[in-house]
Design a protein around this motif. Structure first.
Motif, PDB file in Angstrom:
ATOM      1  N   MET A   1       0.846  -1.184   0.000  1.00 11.67           N
ATOM      2  CA  MET A   1       0.000   0.000   0.000  1.00 11.67           C
ATOM      3  C   MET A   1       0.888   1.242   0.000  1.00 11.67           C
ATOM      4  N   ILE A   2       0.507   2.236  -0.780  1.00 13.88           N
ATOM      5  CA  ILE A   2       1.242   3.491  -0.846  1.00 13.88           C
ATOM      6  C   ILE A   2       0.675   4.442   0.205  1.00 13.88           C
ATOM      7  N   ILE A   3       1.539   5.010   1.023  1.00  9.20           N
ATOM      8  CA  ILE A   3       1.127   5.985   2.025  1.00  9.20           C
ATOM      9  C   ILE A   3       1.562   7.354   1.537  1.00  9.20           C
ATOM     10  N   PRO A   4       0.601   8.264   1.305  1.00 13.81           N
ATOM     11  CA  PRO A   4       0.965   9.588   0.794  1.00 13.81           C
ATOM     12  C   PRO A   4       1.853  10.347   1.773  1.00 13.81           C
ATOM     13  N   GLN A   5       2.810  11.061   1.229  1.00 12.43           N
ATOM     14  CA  GLN A   5       3.707  11.892   2.027  1.00 12.43           C
ATOM     15  C   GLN A   5       3.501  13.351   1.630  1.00 12.43           C
ATOM     16  N   ILE A   6       3.358  14.224   2.601  1.00 11.48           N
ATOM     17  CA  ILE A   6       3.247  15.648   2.305  1.00 11.48           C
ATOM     18  C   ILE A   6       4.651  16.237   2.370  1.00 11.48           C
ATOM     19  N   ASP A   7       5.069  16.849   1.265  1.00 10.44           N
ATOM     20  CA  ASP A   7       6.378  17.479   1.226  1.00 10.44           C
ATOM     21  C   ASP A   7       6.239  18.890   0.651  1.00 10.44           C
ATOM     22  N   GLN A   8       7.357  19.525   0.378  1.00  2.76           N
ATOM     23  CA  GLN A   8       7.308  20.911  -0.096  1.00  2.76           C
ATOM     24  C   GLN A   8       6.678  21.041  -1.483  1.00  2.76           C
ATOM     25  N   TYR A   9       6.471  19.940  -2.199  1.00  5.44           N
ATOM     26  CA  TYR A   9       5.871  19.981  -3.526  1.00  5.44           C
ATOM     27  C   TYR A   9       4.365  19.718  -3.511  1.00  5.44           C
ATOM     28  N   ALA A  10       3.835  19.342  -2.368  1.00  2.64           N
ATOM     29  CA  ALA A  10       2.401  19.054  -2.247  1.00  2.64           C
ATOM     30  C   ALA A  10       1.600  20.337  -2.443  1.00  2.64           C
ATOM     31  N   PRO A  11       0.444  20.259  -3.090  1.00  6.61           N
ATOM     32  CA  PRO A  11      -0.377  21.456  -3.310  1.00  6.61           C
ATOM     33  C   PRO A  11      -0.664  22.253  -2.034  1.00  6.61           C
ATOM     34  N   ILE A  12      -0.813  21.565  -0.913  1.00  8.39           N
ATOM     35  CA  ILE A  12      -1.142  22.257   0.338  1.00  8.39           C
ATOM     36  C   ILE A  12      -0.026  23.225   0.756  1.00  8.39           C
ATOM     37  N   ALA A  13       1.204  22.970   0.303  1.00  4.89           N
ATOM     38  CA  ALA A  13       2.317  23.855   0.620  1.00  4.89           C
ATOM     39  C   ALA A  13       2.169  25.220  -0.051  1.00  4.89           C
ATOM     40  N   PHE A  14       1.288  25.306  -1.048  1.00  2.00           N
ATOM     41  CA  PHE A  14       1.106  26.542  -1.800  1.00  2.00           C
ATOM     42  C   PHE A  14      -0.250  27.201  -1.534  1.00  2.00           C
ATOM     43  N   ALA A  15      -0.956  26.751  -0.507  1.00  3.25           N
ATOM     44  CA  ALA A  15      -2.280  27.304  -0.178  1.00  3.25           C
ATOM     45  C   ALA A  15      -2.133  28.765   0.229  1.00  3.25           C
ATOM     46  N   ARG A  16      -2.889  29.624  -0.434  1.00  2.00           N
ATOM     47  CA  ARG A  16      -2.861  31.047  -0.117  1.00  2.00           C
ATOM     48  C   ARG A  16      -4.159  31.703  -0.556  1.00  2.00           C
ATOM     49  N   LYS A  17      -4.462  32.811   0.047  1.00  3.40           N
ATOM     50  CA  LYS A  17      -5.708  33.527  -0.214  1.00  3.40           C
ATOM     51  C   LYS A  17      -5.825  33.955  -1.672  1.00  3.40           C
ATOM     52  N   ASP A  18      -4.725  34.398  -2.269  1.00  4.62           N
ATOM     53  CA  ASP A  18      -4.770  34.949  -3.626  1.00  4.62           C
ATOM     54  C   ASP A  18      -4.470  33.914  -4.718  1.00  4.62           C
ATOM     55  N   ALA A  19      -4.583  32.629  -4.401  1.00  6.76           N
ATOM     56  CA  ALA A  19      -4.387  31.589  -5.417  1.00  6.76           C
ATOM     57  C   ALA A  19      -5.506  31.695  -6.456  1.00  6.76           C
ATOM     58  N   PRO A  20      -5.239  31.254  -7.676  1.00  5.07           N
ATOM     59  CA  PRO A  20      -6.298  31.254  -8.686  1.00  5.07           C
ATOM     60  C   PRO A  20      -7.443  30.326  -8.264  1.00  5.07           C
ATOM     61  N   PRO A  21      -8.595  30.424  -8.902  1.00  6.12           N
ATOM     62  CA  PRO A  21      -9.701  29.510  -8.590  1.00  6.12           C
ATOM     63  C   PRO A  21      -9.237  28.052  -8.715  1.00  6.12           C
ATOM     64  N   ILE A  22      -9.735  27.230  -7.803  1.00  2.99           N
ATOM     65  CA  ILE A  22      -9.305  25.832  -7.742  1.00  2.99           C
ATOM     66  C   ILE A  22     -10.516  24.922  -7.703  1.00  2.99           C
ATOM     67  N   VAL A  23     -10.500  23.891  -8.545  1.00  2.00           N
ATOM     68  CA  VAL A  23     -11.536  22.860  -8.499  1.00  2.00           C
ATOM     69  C   VAL A  23     -10.856  21.535  -8.178  1.00  2.00           C
ATOM     70  N   LEU A  24     -11.416  20.817  -7.227  1.00  3.22           N
ATOM     71  CA  LEU A  24     -10.913  19.516  -6.806  1.00  3.22           C
ATOM     72  C   LEU A  24     -12.009  18.491  -7.082  1.00  3.22           C
ATOM     73  N   ILE A  25     -11.694  17.465  -7.853  1.00  4.94           N
ATOM     74  CA  ILE A  25     -12.677  16.450  -8.233  1.00  4.94           C
ATOM     75  C   ILE A  25     -12.123  15.082  -7.877  1.00  4.94           C
ATOM     76  N   THR A  26     -12.861  14.327  -7.078  1.00  6.83           N
ATOM     77  CA  THR A  26     -12.448  12.963  -6.728  1.00  6.83           C
ATOM     78  C   THR A  26     -13.591  11.999  -6.986  1.00  6.83           C
ATOM     79  N   GLY A  27     -13.227  10.731  -6.981  1.00  5.18           N
ATOM     80  CA  GLY A  27     -14.246   9.704  -7.047  1.00  5.18           C
ATOM     81  C   GLY A  27     -14.862   9.488  -5.670  1.00  5.18           C
ATOM     82  N   ASP A  28     -15.741   8.546  -5.622  1.00  2.00           N
ATOM     83  CA  ASP A  28     -16.425   8.150  -4.392  1.00  2.00           C
ATOM     84  C   ASP A  28     -15.397   7.751  -3.337  1.00  2.00           C
ATOM     85  N   ALA A  29     -15.498   8.288  -2.146  1.00  2.00           N
ATOM     86  CA  ALA A  29     -14.526   8.002  -1.080  1.00  2.00           C
ATOM     87  C   ALA A  29     -14.418   6.512  -0.783  1.00  2.00           C
TER      88      ALA A  29
END
Length: 85
Positions: A1-29
């Motif tokens: 099983m792959i366990i996700p790792q959050i690093d400096q390249y993860a999108p969350i590292a770039f979260a900011r108020k003035d980011a462009p509009p963002i859409v996140l689409i996933t399948g059924d949990a």
């Protein structure tokens, strides 16, 4: 099983108020890759917390990781059209 790792390249590292509009689409949990929906929900929550006003999160019920692209593309096209208004 792959366990996700959050690093400096993860999108969350770039979260900011003035980011462009963002859409996140996933399948059924229940059918998606392990924790994929939760990762996206976490990013959406962090973006909201920093004041980002144009974040959209969609979970497409009944679709797994391999099948979510078709309805996801239609959803994305509609999302883009709404941005253009």
């Amino acid at each position: 099983m792959i366990i996700p790792q959050i690093d400096q390249y993860a999108p969350i590292a770039f979260a900011r108020k003035d980011a462009p509009p963002i859409v996140l689409i996933t399948g059924d949990a229940r059918l998606e890759l392990p924790a994929r929906y939760e990762e996206n929900a976490h990013l959406a929550a962090i973006l909201k917390q920093v004041g980002h006003a144009k974040t959209s999160l969609y979970q497409l019920q009944g679709f797994d990781h391999g099948a979510v692209y078709a309805p996801g593309c239609l959803l994305l096209l509609n999302w883009i059209k709404e941005l253009e208004k």
